[in-house]
Design a protein around this motif. Structure first.
Motif, PDB file in Angstrom:
ATOM      1  N   UNK A   1     -48.608  27.624 -16.281  1.00 51.94           N
ATOM      2  CA  UNK A   1     -48.746  28.885 -17.018  1.00 51.94           C
ATOM      3  C   UNK A   1     -47.653  29.895 -16.666  1.00 51.94           C
ATOM      4  N   UNK A   2     -46.491  29.395 -16.283  1.00 49.15           N
ATOM      5  CA  UNK A   2     -45.317  30.243 -16.069  1.00 49.15           C
ATOM      6  C   UNK A   2     -44.530  30.244 -17.390  1.00 49.15           C
ATOM      7  N   UNK A   3     -45.081  30.973 -18.368  1.00 50.68           N
ATOM      8  CA  UNK A   3     -44.598  30.867 -19.738  1.00 50.68           C
ATOM      9  C   UNK A   3     -43.181  31.408 -19.928  1.00 50.68           C
ATOM     10  N   UNK A   4     -42.818  32.469 -19.242  1.00 46.47           N
ATOM     11  CA  UNK A   4     -41.471  33.015 -19.420  1.00 46.47           C
ATOM     12  C   UNK A   4     -40.411  32.008 -18.982  1.00 46.47           C
ATOM     13  N   UNK A   5     -40.635  31.390 -17.859  1.00 44.55           N
ATOM     14  CA  UNK A   5     -39.689  30.380 -17.373  1.00 44.55           C
ATOM     15  C   UNK A   5     -39.694  29.153 -18.283  1.00 44.55           C
ATOM     16  N   UNK A   6     -40.879  28.770 -18.758  1.00 42.21           N
ATOM     17  CA  UNK A   6     -40.977  27.624 -19.669  1.00 42.21           C
ATOM     18  C   UNK A   6     -40.199  27.893 -20.951  1.00 42.21           C
ATOM     19  N   UNK A   7     -40.330  29.108 -21.478  1.00 41.17           N
ATOM     20  CA  UNK A   7     -39.598  29.466 -22.707  1.00 41.17           C
ATOM     21  C   UNK A   7     -38.094  29.381 -22.476  1.00 41.17           C
ATOM     22  N   UNK A   8     -37.623  29.872 -21.336  1.00 45.29           N
ATOM     23  CA  UNK A   8     -36.189  29.796 -21.037  1.00 45.29           C
ATOM     24  C   UNK A   8     -35.705  28.348 -21.018  1.00 45.29           C
ATOM     25  N   UNK A   9     -36.474  27.477 -20.381  1.00 47.58           N
ATOM     26  CA  UNK A   9     -36.067  26.072 -20.303  1.00 47.58           C
ATOM     27  C   UNK A   9     -36.120  25.405 -21.673  1.00 47.58           C
ATOM     28  N   UNK A  10     -37.158  25.684 -22.439  1.00 45.39           N
ATOM     29  CA  UNK A  10     -37.265  25.076 -23.763  1.00 45.39           C
ATOM     30  C   UNK A  10     -36.186  25.593 -24.714  1.00 45.39           C
ATOM     31  N   UNK A  11     -35.822  26.855 -24.562  1.00 45.52           N
ATOM     32  CA  UNK A  11     -34.723  27.373 -25.389  1.00 45.52           C
ATOM     33  C   UNK A  11     -33.412  26.662 -25.058  1.00 45.52           C
ATOM     34  N   UNK A  12     -33.198  26.368 -23.778  1.00 45.08           N
ATOM     35  CA  UNK A  12     -31.993  25.625 -23.384  1.00 45.08           C
ATOM     36  C   UNK A  12     -32.006  24.231 -24.005  1.00 45.08           C
ATOM     37  N   UNK A  13     -33.175  23.618 -24.070  1.00 48.97           N
ATOM     38  CA  UNK A  13     -33.296  22.294 -24.694  1.00 48.97           C
ATOM     39  C   UNK A  13     -33.019  22.400 -26.186  1.00 48.97           C
ATOM     40  N   UNK A  14     -33.605  23.401 -26.797  1.00 46.89           N
ATOM     41  CA  UNK A  14     -33.482  23.573 -28.244  1.00 46.89           C
ATOM     42  C   UNK A  14     -32.031  23.851 -28.642  1.00 46.89           C
ATOM     43  N   UNK A  15     -31.341  24.671 -27.850  1.00 51.74           N
ATOM     44  CA  UNK A  15     -29.938  24.986 -28.150  1.00 51.74           C
ATOM     45  C   UNK A  15     -29.058  23.745 -28.127  1.00 51.74           C
ATOM     46  N   UNK A  16     -29.414  22.784 -27.298  1.00 47.68           N
ATOM     47  CA  UNK A  16     -28.619  21.560 -27.209  1.00 47.68           C
ATOM     48  C   UNK A  16     -28.970  20.580 -28.313  1.00 47.68           C
ATOM     49  N   UNK A  17     -29.975  20.891 -29.121  1.00 42.58           N
ATOM     50  CA  UNK A  17     -30.353  20.021 -30.220  1.00 42.58           C
ATOM     51  C   UNK A  17     -31.056  18.747 -29.757  1.00 42.58           C
ATOM     52  N   UNK A  18     -31.711  18.837 -28.616  1.00 40.86           N
ATOM     53  CA  UNK A  18     -32.351  17.662 -28.032  1.00 40.86           C
ATOM     54  C   UNK A  18     -33.755  17.493 -28.592  1.00 40.86           C
ATOM     55  N   UNK A  19     -34.098  16.273 -28.931  1.00 43.04           N
ATOM     56  CA  UNK A  19     -35.465  15.950 -29.330  1.00 43.04           C
ATOM     57  C   UNK A  19     -36.254  15.558 -28.084  1.00 43.04           C
ATOM     58  N   UNK A  20     -37.556  15.715 -28.128  1.00 42.65           N
ATOM     59  CA  UNK A  20     -38.407  15.367 -26.986  1.00 42.65           C
ATOM     60  C   UNK A  20     -38.321  13.871 -26.708  1.00 42.65           C
ATOM     61  N   UNK A  21     -38.495  13.465 -25.446  1.00 47.43           N
ATOM     62  CA  UNK A  21     -38.527  12.032 -25.139  1.00 47.43           C
ATOM     63  C   UNK A  21     -39.649  11.352 -25.923  1.00 47.43           C
ATOM     64  N   UNK A  22     -39.469  10.083 -26.198  1.00 46.61           N
ATOM     65  CA  UNK A  22     -40.446   9.342 -26.982  1.00 46.61           C
ATOM     66  C   UNK A  22     -41.812   9.385 -26.307  1.00 46.61           C
ATOM     67  N   UNK A  23     -42.826   9.701 -27.092  1.00 46.51           N
ATOM     68  CA  UNK A  23     -44.183   9.770 -26.567  1.00 46.51           C
ATOM     69  C   UNK A  23     -44.546  11.108 -25.952  1.00 46.51           C
ATOM     70  N   UNK A  24     -43.616  12.062 -25.934  1.00 44.97           N
ATOM     71  CA  UNK A  24     -43.868  13.390 -25.358  1.00 44.97           C
ATOM     72  C   UNK A  24     -43.943  14.405 -26.490  1.00 44.97           C
ATOM     73  N   UNK A  25     -44.671  15.498 -26.266  1.00 45.03           N
ATOM     74  CA  UNK A  25     -44.770  16.510 -27.329  1.00 45.03           C
ATOM     75  C   UNK A  25     -43.429  17.204 -27.561  1.00 45.03           C
ATOM     76  N   UNK A  26     -43.131  17.512 -28.807  1.00 40.51           N
ATOM     77  CA  UNK A  26     -41.889  18.245 -29.092  1.00 40.51           C
ATOM     78  C   UNK A  26     -41.968  19.677 -28.568  1.00 40.51           C
TER      79      UNK A  26
END
Length: 181
Positions: free
Chosen positions: A133-158
């Motif tokens: 539940x460290x949402x601010x840090x999670x958002x920062x990491x997910x934004x970094x993933x999204x900026x790179x155009x990376x899709x989630x690993x197979x079998x994992x939630x996007x």
């Protein structure tokens, strides 16, 4: 063949299995020598062979204990290669699977320092922060993933599902403005 396979190359995978085929001929010769010694020589000559076989078997068994779970396997890899971001990432994921989220975050942070551009590290770090539940840090990491155009690993939630899961409580009652962002 074994000497050629032992040379340092730039590939990232190890081809340990290639050493087993050349070793087959040596194994057959050693087995033949033990059988020959048993038939044509006095039996006490077999004692060194038996001691060697028992020693190798017990060493193999103790070495294979490393494979009992992901945490022990990847901890051993990190101990042997502390500057490998792939080993640290795998250890972080193993900690996530074992439900040891704080240890997972620590290892994934170390992996991120070694390779900040790897989207898999950022994805799993975001997932670990989300689960704590460290949402601010999670958002920062997910934004970094999204900026790179990376899709989630197979079998994992996007990444979008994580965003939705973080936004729903904020939209429901806490902070609707923050949830919309």
């Amino acid at each position: 063949n074994i000497a050629a396979e032992s040379l340092h190359t730039a590939i990232g995978a190890m081809y340990e299995h290639r050493t087993y085929l050349p070793f087959m001929a040596l194994s057959i010769m050693l087995a033949w020598a033990v059988v020959y010694a048993g038939r044509h020589m006095k039996r006490w000559y077999l004692l060194p062979a038996m001691i060697m076989i028992i020693s190798f078997a017990s060493n193999t068994y103790s070495r294979n204990l490393v494979w009992r779970d992901g945490v022990t396997l990847w901890s051993d890899s990190v101990k042997k290669s502390p500057f490998s971001f792939m080993a640290r990432r795998a250890l972080g994921v193993a900690f996530l699977v074992a439900d040891k989220k704080t240890e997972a975050i620590e290892e994934l942070e170390k992996a991120k320092k070694l390779n900040p551009r790897d989207p898999l590290i950022r994805y799993y770090l975001g997932a670990a922060c989300f689960s704590l539940k460290e949402y601010d840090k999670a958002v920062d990491e997910f934004r970094a993933v999204w900026r790179r155009g990376f899709e989630a690993p197979e079998g994992k939630p996007p990444v979008e599902e994580f965003y939705l899961a973080m936004a729903m409580p904020l939209l429901a009652h806490k902070d609707p403005e923050k949830g919309r962002k």
